[in-house]
Scaffold this motif. Structure first.
Motif, short mmCIF file in Angstrom:
data_model
loop_
_atom_site.label_atom_id
_atom_site.label_comp_id
_atom_site.label_asym_id
_atom_site.label_seq_id
_atom_site.Cartn_x
_atom_site.Cartn_y
_atom_site.Cartn_z
N MET A 1 79.83 98.65 57.36
CA MET A 1 80.69 98.85 58.37
C MET A 1 79.71 99.74 59.45
N THR A 2 79.78 99.21 60.77
CA THR A 2 79.19 99.78 61.80
C THR A 2 79.95 101.01 62.63
N PRO A 3 79.49 101.97 63.28
CA PRO A 3 80.03 102.93 63.83
C PRO A 3 80.99 102.76 64.69
N GLU A 4 81.05 101.08 65.58
CA GLU A 4 81.79 100.64 66.34
C GLU A 4 83.19 100.46 65.34
N GLU A 5 82.97 99.78 64.21
CA GLU A 5 84.08 99.35 63.33
C GLU A 5 84.83 100.68 63.03
N ILE A 6 84.09 101.88 62.59
CA ILE A 6 84.73 103.09 62.12
C ILE A 6 85.86 103.59 63.30
N ARG A 7 84.95 103.64 64.76
CA ARG A 7 85.88 103.97 65.57
C ARG A 7 87.20 103.16 65.98
N ARG A 8 86.92 101.70 65.87
CA ARG A 8 88.01 100.83 66.07
C ARG A 8 89.17 101.18 65.08
N LEU A 9 88.81 101.50 63.52
CA LEU A 9 89.77 101.62 62.67
C LEU A 9 90.39 102.99 62.91
N ARG A 10 89.57 104.04 63.18
CA ARG A 10 90.29 105.25 63.28
C ARG A 10 91.21 105.41 64.40
N LEU A 11 91.06 104.68 65.80
CA LEU A 11 91.70 104.70 66.78
C LEU A 11 93.06 104.00 66.26
N SER A 12 92.95 102.70 65.48
CA SER A 12 94.22 102.22 65.15
C SER A 12 94.87 102.91 64.18
N HIS A 13 94.39 103.58 63.01
CA HIS A 13 95.23 104.35 62.13
C HIS A 13 95.76 105.58 62.79
N SER A 14 94.99 106.26 63.62
CA SER A 14 95.82 107.28 64.38
C SER A 14 96.91 107.04 65.17
N GLY A 15 96.90 106.08 65.74
CA GLY A 15 97.90 105.64 66.79
C GLY A 15 97.39 105.50 67.85
N LEU A 16 96.12 105.67 68.34
CA LEU A 16 95.69 105.73 69.75
C LEU A 16 95.47 104.56 70.38
N SER A 17 95.45 103.45 69.50
CA SER A 17 95.08 102.22 70.03
C SER A 17 96.39 101.55 70.50
#
Length: 357
Positions: A1-17
């Motif tokens: 998992m890359t930093p980009e994937e970490i950010r993508r998942l966190r943004l989604s799980h937090s509801g920000l996306s």
């Protein structure tokens, strides 16, 4: 998992996306607790996660007691649901008390004084609905307990940690306090092990991918207790090794992860920025850490593609809000356009005209 994937998942799980929630209570329930020492910034953080949200709708929910603002997890305010107050306070208050014990001693606050102050606060609030901080200051003075800003803050915090009081409705722009027994209509009863599991479940579903140490810091729990909570829900999470470090996140089960927003204007205390000890995925050269050290002198960050890319601040004028941007680099035309749309979104949320500087 890359930093980009970490950010993508966190943004989604937090509801920000994709702003998946319809009410402030839904957004708070998803996260479990939302850091809220800056009230205006905290309701903006909720608003980013709620479809068609406005500041007034979230403030209405707060005034109606659907959301509370109390000291839990760590020695700062958090939004929580009223039904979560009892178990969350029982689980985390001992840790908060330990963290502030030295400060209490320096302020001349001891168990005997807290016993007197709690009794006076309870008596003053009975049947009154709610009282402001200044009202409580007068109540304490009447029994010979003199306070300055710090002493009063710690006395009120202690009453919160005892489960005696919680936030009441706003009086104008002043916050108030109410008796928890009068403000809370229903309350969940959880054992300690159930509480550890529930807090872990809320954290990793809304903040993952995250490490055990992140959860321990966010929750205020010891590493041992945090691990107990994580162990109880491991079967519901996915484990990924990144640079030899285990990260935990909710199972996607084939769900489509939305694209990350190009630009966001976040509070530095937004859960996306603050709720981790390891913030390397969202910030280069420890920028976030340097800002946190400065505290309220720098309280907002520009986020581009999930990474911290500058700072911003607001200046409230009589008829408008000025937004000052300080990006770390020159923005592309697309990025500039997306930032300006976020500025407009901020103005719509607060119902104010905004001017971009």
């Amino acid at each position: 998992m890359t930093p980009e994937e970490i950010r993508r998942l966190r943004l989604s799980h937090s509801g920000l996306s994709h702003s998946p929630f319809t009410t402030g209570a839904e957004a708070v329930a998803h996260s479990g607790a939302v850091q809220a020492q800056d009230f205006s910034a905290a309701i903006w953080s909720l608003g980013l996660r709620i479809r068609d949200a406005t500041a007034s709708t979230i403030e209405d929910a707060y005034n109606d007691g659907k959301i509370l603002r109390v000291h839990v997890l760590r020695p700062t305010w958090h939004f929580i649901l009223p039904e979560d107050l009892r178990w969350m306070t029982a689980l985390t208050a001992p840790g908060v008390k330990s963290m502030v014990a030295a400060s209490n001693r320096k302020l001349g606050l001891d168990p005997n004084l807290f016993s007197k102050s709690n009794a006076a606060i309870e008596k003053a609030l009975e049947g009154q609905g709610s009282l402001t901080r200044q009202d409580l200051k007068g109540t304490l003075a009447d029994i010979g307990i003199m306070t300055d800003v710090q002493r009063l803050a710690h006395i009120i915090m202690q009453a919160e940690l005892e489960g005696l009081i919680c936030s009441g409705p706003m009086q104008g722009r002043q916050h108030t306090y109410a008796l928890a027994d009068e403000r809370i209509r229903k309350s969940r009863a959880l054992t300690r092990d159930q509480s550890l599991a529930e807090l872990a479940r809320r954290y990793f579903r809304s903040h993952g991918p995250a490490q055990l140490g992140d959860f321990s810091w966010w929750s205020g729990l010891s590493r041992r207790d945090a691990e107990t909570g994580l162990d109880s829900i491991r079967e519901d999470l996915e484990r990924t090794l990144i640079d030899g470090k285990p990260y935990w996140s909710p199972s996607e089960d084939g769900e489509v992860i939305p694209d990350p927003p190009v630009a966001l204007l976040l509070s530095m205390y937004d859960e996306y920025a603050i709720a981790y000890t390891d913030r390397s995925a969202i910030s280069d050269a420890r920028e976030i850490e340097r800002m946190i050290v400065k505290g309220n002198a720098m309280t907002a960050v520009i986020v581009l593609y999930g990474k911290v890319a500058g700072t911003w601040e607001k200046r409230v004028k009589k008829d408008s809000i000025e937004i000052l941007l300080n990006p770390f680099r020159e923005l592309t035309d697309e990025e500039q356009g997306e930032v300006e749309r976020e500025v407009e979104r901020y103005g719509r949320f607060f119902g104010r005209r905004v001017e971009l500087v």
